[in-house]
Enzyme design. Structure first.
Site, short mmCIF file in Angstrom:
data_model
loop_
_atom_site.label_atom_id
_atom_site.label_comp_id
_atom_site.label_asym_id
_atom_site.label_seq_id
_atom_site.Cartn_x
_atom_site.Cartn_y
_atom_site.Cartn_z
N ASP A 386 0.81 -1.22 0.00
CA ASP A 386 0.00 0.00 0.00
C ASP A 386 0.84 1.27 0.00
O ASP A 386 0.49 2.25 -0.68
CB ASP A 386 -0.90 0.04 1.25
CG ASP A 386 -1.92 -1.08 1.24
OD1 ASP A 386 -2.18 -1.64 0.16
OD2 ASP A 386 -2.45 -1.41 2.32
N VAL A 387 1.93 1.26 0.75
CA VAL A 387 2.70 2.50 0.90
C VAL A 387 3.49 2.86 -0.36
O VAL A 387 4.16 3.89 -0.41
CB VAL A 387 3.67 2.44 2.12
CG1 VAL A 387 2.89 2.24 3.41
CG2 VAL A 387 4.73 1.37 1.95
#
Ligand code: NAP
Length: 459
Positions: A386-387
């Site tokens: 996600d990051v």
């Protein structure tokens, strides 16, 4: 000034000094010990208050608490830390709620107490009970005893929650107005328990660490209120420290995910999404091997390691350090890009890398490193998803749109280490994997990093 008051002041000084230690990884462990010693002093001072009660019962409680707490804290894996924090924090809220109940019984429904004592105690009971039950649900979700996906009553959810809150407040108001039936305080505890459960159930797994931090702040607040009612300064100070730090942490986490706290509590985010395919329309992911990855990095000028939750699961931090050492020995500059919500708790990556003795000046915060990616030959993403998802920048329909991310896609080449095409915590696909500059090295992160390291040794 009494001995108890002097000891309390010593304890507060130790709390503050310990907290100061928590601002940096080098001093954090010591800071923790100092604050714990402060709490020890506060407990001893409290036990010195005349008429404290049944010593044997107190000792039995201490022994049971230590027997449960010490081994579980020692054994807990770093990846399970958020649920551990949820449980320990929730128990604090539950204890406060029970103390409020006991106070109600001992004072005949606060009959001879000032109004503020009744108000503070009932507030503590309500908030403590919400925190205890909410924390249990958060624990259940993170421990996968309960499904991580949002579970709720849809449109009815908010009116039901409101009704429970109003019901709890009505019980409390009746007691403050002079009613002394024990059923009222039991009603307040039950309604707030239901509220705690129903508020947390609809919140998706991805938001759970923020919720835990919020519940932590609530526990602190309830403890401080109980301290006010009991006229116990130690409880007020410790409660306010927990309340304030929990609130600050909640805000920081929500900001790093670009989400508002009301939106998080409204629920419904994350937990969905299954494994994505390696082919998406006419796009296919490109696979690479440990040997190719090693060659690419060995001849780079600069490599940025992007660690994420998968590095924690694989416990790959020591292997990563070994790989970086070999690269540095070859003259490659190696940095680590630390996203504020990489992993499952604030500072997760910093703790793991510090454990592997990665020099702290190699760790770069997101704002500091983001400008570097365009100058970087290889970004090696180790179990982060996600990051690094560019959809956060480009796709307004994505649930993570607006979340600040690490700009790994700006590097000349990206190598992603993960086991398959599964989504991350937010449950959304990652377009980075289909980028022509990205190559996937599938497998457990520790095994893959060790394979790359072996290849580097042979070059
Ligand atoms: P992530 O998006 O959850 O992705 C982790 C990836 O690691 C997964 O896609 C998984 O893919 C891979 N993985 C798991 N086990 C692995 C293993 N043994 N070896 C290799 N890969 C493995 O992680 P992230 O990028 O660190 O992002 C953190 C997420 O947590 C964000 O959504 C953030 O908002 C959320 N969160 C964090 C915090 C915090 O305080 N840190 C707080 C709240 C929410 P495979 O299964 O395919 O291997």
């Amino acid at each position: 000034m009494t001995a108890v008051q002097i000891l309390y002041i010593v304890a507060f000084a130790l709390f503050v000094y310990g907290l100061m230690g928590l601002t940096g990884p080098r001093t954090a462990v010591r800071g923790n010990w100092i604050a714990a010693a402060g709490m020890g002093v506060a407990v001893i001072a409290t036990l010195m208050i005349p008429g404290m009660g049944n010593w044997w019962l107190i000792l039995l409680g201490l022994a049971i608490g230590a027997a449960v707490g010490v081994p579980s804290a020692r054994r807990v894996k770093m990846t399970a830390m958020p649920q551990m924090v949820a449980l320990f924090n929730g128990v604090g809220g539950g204890a406060v709620a029970l103390i409020a109940w006991v106070e109600f019984r001992q004072s005949d429904g606060f009959a001879h107490e000032a109004a503020y004592v009744a108000v503070a105690s009932l507030f503590a009971a309500l908030v403590g009970s919400v925190s205890f039950w909410g924390s249990l649900i958060a624990f259940g979700k993170l421990q996968e005893i309960l499904p991580g996906r949002p579970i709720g009553a849809g449109r009815l959810q908010q009116p039901i929650n409101l009704l429970l809150l109003v019901g709890g407040l009505a019980c409390g108001t009746a007691i403050v107005a002079g009613a002394s039936a024990e059923l009222l305080v039991i009603g307040l505890l039950v309604l707030s328990a239901a509220l705690g459960v129903l508020v947390v159930l609809p919140i998706g797994g991805a938001d759970m660490p923020v919720v835990i931090s919020l519940l932590n702040a609530l526990t602190g607040l309830s403890a401080a209120a109980m301290g006010l009612a009991l006229d116990n300064t130690a409880l007020i100070v410790a409660g306010m420290i927990v309340g304030a730090s929990g609130t600050i942490l909640t805000n920081l986490m929500a900001k790093a995910m670009n989400r508002s706290i009301p939106a998080i509590v409204a629920g419904g985010f994350g937990g969905g999404g299954g494994p994505a395919a390696e082919v998406d329309g006419d796009r296919t992911v490109r696979r690479t091997s440990a040997a190719d990855a090693a060659v690419q990095m060995a001849y780079a000028n600069q490599v940025i390691v992007v660690p994420g939750y998968g590095m924690a699961v694989a416990q790959a931090q020591h292997a990563v350090r070994e790989m970086a050492d070999l690269l540095e020995a070859r003259g490659v500059a190696v940095y680590y890009a630390i996203h504020p919500v990489a992993g499952r708790m604030p500072g997760h990556m910093n703790v793991l890398l510090a454990e592997a003795d990665v020099p702290y000046d190699r760790l770069k915060e997101m704002d500091e490193i983001n400008g570097e990616f365009a100058r970087t030959d290889v970004a090696i993403v180790i179990g982060a998803n996600d990051v690094t998802n560019p959809a956060a920048r480009t796709d307004p329909s994505s649930p993570i749109y607006g979340m600040p991310i690490l700009n790994v896609d700006e590097s000349r080449s990206v190598i992603v280490l993960k086991r398959g095409m599964a989504t991350g915590f937010a449950g959304v696909d990652n377009a980075l994997y289909f980028d022509p500059r990205t190559a996937m090295l599938f497998g457990d992160a520790k095994a893959s990093v060790s394979d790359v390291t072996e290849e580097l040794k042979n070059l």
